[in-house]
Design a protein around this motif. Sequence first.
Motif, PDB file in Angstrom:
ATOM      1  N   PRO A 154      60.729 -11.778 -59.676  1.00  0.00           N
ATOM      2  CA  PRO A 154      60.579 -13.079 -60.318  1.00  0.00           C
ATOM      3  C   PRO A 154      61.578 -13.327 -61.447  1.00  0.00           C
ATOM      4  CG  PRO A 154      58.693 -11.668 -60.775  1.00  0.00           C
ATOM      5  CD  PRO A 154      59.551 -10.957 -59.788  1.00  0.00           C
ATOM      6  N   MET A 155      61.964 -12.301 -62.188  1.00  0.00           N
ATOM      7  CA  MET A 155      62.927 -12.500 -63.258  1.00  0.00           C
ATOM      8  C   MET A 155      64.313 -12.775 -62.683  1.00  0.00           C
ATOM      9  SD  MET A 155      61.515 -12.782 -65.914  1.00  0.00           S
ATOM     10  CE  MET A 155      61.151 -12.209 -67.508  1.00  0.00           C
ATOM     11  N   SER A 156      64.619 -12.216 -61.537  1.00  0.00           N
ATOM     12  CA  SER A 156      65.897 -12.483 -60.891  1.00  0.00           C
ATOM     13  C   SER A 156      66.009 -13.967 -60.570  1.00  0.00           C
ATOM     14  CB  SER A 156      66.036 -11.651 -59.623  1.00  0.00           C
ATOM     15  OG  SER A 156      67.239 -11.959 -58.975  1.00  0.00           O
ATOM     16  N   SER A 157      64.908 -14.533 -60.117  1.00  0.00           N
ATOM     17  CA  SER A 157      64.892 -15.960 -59.812  1.00  0.00           C
ATOM     18  C   SER A 157      65.120 -16.776 -61.083  1.00  0.00           C
ATOM     19  CB  SER A 157      63.545 -16.318 -59.183  1.00  0.00           C
ATOM     20  OG  SER A 157      63.453 -17.696 -58.988  1.00  0.00           O
ATOM     21  N   LEU A 158      64.480 -16.381 -62.177  1.00  0.00           N
ATOM     22  CA  LEU A 158      64.664 -17.080 -63.448  1.00  0.00           C
ATOM     23  C   LEU A 158      66.098 -16.941 -63.943  1.00  0.00           C
ATOM     24  CD1 LEU A 158      63.518 -18.710 -65.777  1.00  0.00           C
ATOM     25  CD2 LEU A 158      62.769 -16.544 -66.823  1.00  0.00           C
ATOM     26  N   VAL A 159      66.632 -15.729 -63.849  1.00  0.00           N
ATOM     27  CA  VAL A 159      68.020 -15.493 -64.248  1.00  0.00           C
ATOM     28  C   VAL A 159      68.942 -16.407 -63.453  1.00  0.00           C
ATOM     29  CG1 VAL A 159      69.906 -13.806 -64.132  1.00  0.00           C
ATOM     30  CG2 VAL A 159      67.688 -13.146 -65.092  1.00  0.00           C
ATOM     31  N   GLU A 160      68.712 -16.470 -62.162  1.00  0.00           N
ATOM     32  CA  GLU A 160      69.550 -17.306 -61.300  1.00  0.00           C
ATOM     33  C   GLU A 160      69.419 -18.789 -61.656  1.00  0.00           C
ATOM     34  OE1 GLU A 160      70.097 -18.019 -56.567  1.00  0.00           O
ATOM     35  OE2 GLU A 160      69.669 -15.988 -57.274  1.00  0.00           O
ATOM     36  N   LYS A 161      68.191 -19.233 -61.940  1.00  0.00           N
ATOM     37  CA  LYS A 161      67.984 -20.639 -62.311  1.00  0.00           C
ATOM     38  C   LYS A 161      68.701 -20.981 -63.614  1.00  0.00           C
ATOM     39  CE  LYS A 161      63.524 -21.237 -60.039  1.00  0.00           C
ATOM     40  NZ  LYS A 161      62.076 -21.382 -60.235  1.00  0.00           N
ATOM     41  N   ILE A 162      68.604 -20.103 -64.605  1.00  0.00           N
ATOM     42  CA  ILE A 162      69.277 -20.341 -65.888  1.00  0.00           C
ATOM     43  C   ILE A 162      70.793 -20.369 -65.697  1.00  0.00           C
ATOM     44  CG2 ILE A 162      69.771 -19.329 -68.159  1.00  0.00           C
ATOM     45  CD1 ILE A 162      66.831 -18.359 -68.171  1.00  0.00           C
ATOM     46  N   ALA A 163      71.296 -19.379 -64.941  1.00  0.00           N
ATOM     47  CA  ALA A 163      72.746 -19.316 -64.709  1.00  0.00           C
ATOM     48  C   ALA A 163      73.242 -20.575 -64.007  1.00  0.00           C
ATOM     49  CB  ALA A 163      73.077 -18.069 -63.888  1.00  0.00           C
ATOM     50  N   THR A 164      72.514 -21.036 -63.010  1.00  0.00           N
ATOM     51  CA  THR A 164      72.907 -22.229 -62.270  1.00  0.00           C
ATOM     52  C   THR A 164      72.812 -23.475 -63.139  1.00  0.00           C
ATOM     53  OG1 THR A 164      72.167 -21.223 -60.209  1.00  0.00           O
ATOM     54  CG2 THR A 164      72.424 -23.614 -60.212  1.00  0.00           C
ATOM     55  N   ARG A 165      71.695 -23.613 -63.827  1.00  0.00           N
ATOM     56  CA  ARG A 165      71.450 -24.818 -64.644  1.00  0.00           C
ATOM     57  C   ARG A 165      72.495 -25.005 -65.739  1.00  0.00           C
ATOM     58  NH1 ARG A 165      66.371 -27.360 -66.142  1.00  0.00           N
ATOM     59  NH2 ARG A 165      66.917 -29.336 -67.073  1.00  0.00           N
ATOM     60  N   PHE A 166      72.871 -23.904 -66.379  1.00  0.00           N
ATOM     61  CA  PHE A 166      73.798 -23.993 -67.500  1.00  0.00           C
ATOM     62  C   PHE A 166      75.208 -23.527 -67.149  1.00  0.00           C
ATOM     63  CE2 PHE A 166      69.535 -23.691 -69.367  1.00  0.00           C
ATOM     64  CZ  PHE A 166      69.514 -24.879 -70.079  1.00  0.00           C
ATOM     65  N   ASN A 167      75.456 -23.377 -65.844  1.00  0.00           N
ATOM     66  CA  ASN A 167      76.765 -22.991 -65.349  1.00  0.00           C
ATOM     67  C   ASN A 167      77.272 -21.706 -66.020  1.00  0.00           C
ATOM     68  OD1 ASN A 167      78.963 -23.298 -63.641  1.00  0.00           O
ATOM     69  ND2 ASN A 167      80.125 -24.462 -65.151  1.00  0.00           N
ATOM     70  N   LEU A 168      76.423 -20.666 -65.970  1.00  0.00           N
ATOM     71  CA  LEU A 168      76.733 -19.373 -66.574  1.00  0.00           C
ATOM     72  C   LEU A 168      76.885 -18.318 -65.490  1.00  0.00           C
ATOM     73  CD1 LEU A 168      74.053 -19.508 -69.403  1.00  0.00           C
ATOM     74  CD2 LEU A 168      76.511 -19.894 -69.678  1.00  0.00           C
ATOM     75  N   ASN A 169      77.514 -17.227 -65.855  1.00  0.00           N
ATOM     76  CA  ASN A 169      77.643 -16.081 -64.964  1.00  0.00           C
ATOM     77  C   ASN A 169      76.270 -15.398 -64.873  1.00  0.00           C
ATOM     78  OD1 ASN A 169      77.972 -13.362 -64.056  1.00  0.00           O
ATOM     79  ND2 ASN A 169      80.156 -13.516 -64.510  1.00  0.00           N
ATOM     80  N   LYS A 170      75.777 -15.224 -63.655  1.00  0.00           N
ATOM     81  CA  LYS A 170      74.455 -14.619 -63.446  1.00  0.00           C
ATOM     82  C   LYS A 170      74.377 -13.227 -64.077  1.00  0.00           C
ATOM     83  CE  LYS A 170      71.181 -13.208 -59.917  1.00  0.00           C
ATOM     84  NZ  LYS A 170      70.940 -12.950 -58.515  1.00  0.00           N
ATOM     85  N   ASP A 171      75.443 -12.440 -63.975  1.00  0.00           N
ATOM     86  CA  ASP A 171      75.448 -11.087 -64.545  1.00  0.00           C
ATOM     87  C   ASP A 171      75.321 -11.118 -66.064  1.00  0.00           C
ATOM     88  OD1 ASP A 171      75.666  -9.969 -62.018  1.00  0.00           O
ATOM     89  OD2 ASP A 171      77.860  -9.848 -62.113  1.00  0.00           O
ATOM     90  N   ASP A 172      75.937 -12.123 -66.705  1.00  0.00           N
ATOM     91  CA  ASP A 172      75.830 -12.256 -68.161  1.00  0.00           C
ATOM     92  C   ASP A 172      74.395 -12.595 -68.574  1.00  0.00           C
ATOM     93  OD1 ASP A 172      78.537 -11.737 -68.394  1.00  0.00           O
ATOM     94  OD2 ASP A 172      79.102 -13.857 -68.626  1.00  0.00           O
ATOM     95  N   VAL A 173      73.761 -13.472 -67.822  1.00  0.00           N
ATOM     96  CA  VAL A 173      72.373 -13.841 -68.118  1.00  0.00           C
ATOM     97  C   VAL A 173      71.469 -12.629 -67.895  1.00  0.00           C
ATOM     98  CG1 VAL A 173      70.456 -15.363 -67.496  1.00  0.00           C
ATOM     99  CG2 VAL A 173      72.797 -16.261 -67.538  1.00  0.00           C
ATOM    100  N   GLN A 174      71.692 -11.906 -66.799  1.00  0.00           N
ATOM    101  CA  GLN A 174      70.887 -10.712 -66.517  1.00  0.00           C
ATOM    102  C   GLN A 174      71.048  -9.689 -67.636  1.00  0.00           C
ATOM    103  OE1 GLN A 174      68.689 -10.137 -63.762  1.00  0.00           O
ATOM    104  NE2 GLN A 174      68.087  -8.593 -65.242  1.00  0.00           N
ATOM    105  N   GLU A 175      72.256  -9.549 -68.152  1.00  0.00           N
ATOM    106  CA  GLU A 175      72.521  -8.611 -69.240  1.00  0.00           C
ATOM    107  C   GLU A 175      71.686  -8.965 -70.478  1.00  0.00           C
ATOM    108  OE1 GLU A 175      76.263  -7.272 -72.050  1.00  0.00           O
ATOM    109  OE2 GLU A 175      76.686  -8.006 -70.033  1.00  0.00           O
ATOM    110  N   ILE A 176      71.566 -10.245 -70.765  1.00  0.00           N
ATOM    111  CA  ILE A 176      70.759 -10.681 -71.908  1.00  0.00           C
ATOM    112  C   ILE A 176      69.288 -10.329 -71.678  1.00  0.00           C
ATOM    113  CG2 ILE A 176      69.894 -12.711 -73.156  1.00  0.00           C
ATOM    114  CD1 ILE A 176      72.739 -13.895 -72.752  1.00  0.00           C
ATOM    115  N   PHE A 177      68.783 -10.565 -70.484  1.00  0.00           N
ATOM    116  CA  PHE A 177      67.405 -10.207 -70.164  1.00  0.00           C
ATOM    117  C   PHE A 177      67.198  -8.697 -70.308  1.00  0.00           C
ATOM    118  CE2 PHE A 177      66.887 -14.436 -68.708  1.00  0.00           C
ATOM    119  CZ  PHE A 177      65.542 -14.668 -68.494  1.00  0.00           C
ATOM    120  N   ASP A 178      68.145  -7.923 -69.794  1.00  0.00           N
ATOM    121  CA  ASP A 178      68.042  -6.463 -69.878  1.00  0.00           C
ATOM    122  C   ASP A 178      68.069  -5.977 -71.320  1.00  0.00           C
ATOM    123  OD1 ASP A 178      67.941  -6.423 -67.113  1.00  0.00           O
ATOM    124  OD2 ASP A 178      70.043  -5.813 -66.867  1.00  0.00           O
ATOM    125  N   GLU A 179      68.951  -6.557 -72.134  1.00  0.00           N
ATOM    126  CA  GLU A 179      69.030  -6.180 -73.552  1.00  0.00           C
ATOM    127  C   GLU A 179      67.722  -6.505 -74.263  1.00  0.00           C
ATOM    128  OE1 GLU A 179      72.408  -8.226 -75.172  1.00  0.00           O
ATOM    129  OE2 GLU A 179      73.847  -6.962 -74.084  1.00  0.00           O
TER     130      GLU A 179
END
Length: 165
Positions: free
Chosen positions: A34-59
């Motif tokens: 479920p968090m992968s889906s959220l990460v993907e939604k945030i990355a898509t919505r704000f035109n961000l790199n999915k890996d960068d968003v995932q890194e923030i979640f992981d941190e």
Amino acid sequence: MNKKIMLGLATLLLVAGTFASQSAFAQTTNDTGPMSSLVEKIATRFNLNKDDVQEIFDEDRQTHKAEMKANYEKKLSDAVASGKITEAQKTLILQKHTEMEASRTANMQSLKNLSQDARKAQFEKEKTALDAWAKENGIDTQYLFGLGGRGHRGHGPGRPAPVTQ
């Protein structure tokens, strides 16, 4: 006797809850969780790199985990200072806590493949072993699970616990 039964049930629920939350945590770290889906939604919505968003979640997850560990260790230190446990017991508790976490991580996948009854039997076996370990070391099992944990499941400060009748 009633107090012992309640403590035993609480211990069982905590062990089961720990495994369930660890299982949920594992699901959030794979590409289909479920968090992968959220990460993907945030990355898509704000035109961000999915890996960068995932890194923030992981941190954030690692920071939260470190805060929980520090809080747990402080509560154990407070229990030592108040004479409820000894320094040696605190060390044993921290070692057991680390051991349980490693075991939970190592066995996570195999637990997913078990039926609900088989998982329940496994948790009961682990609870029995943990109770025996605690008794052998003169440790109240309340010290093995974060000491209270009222913030878990939304019953923290400012949120009343559910009313039971």
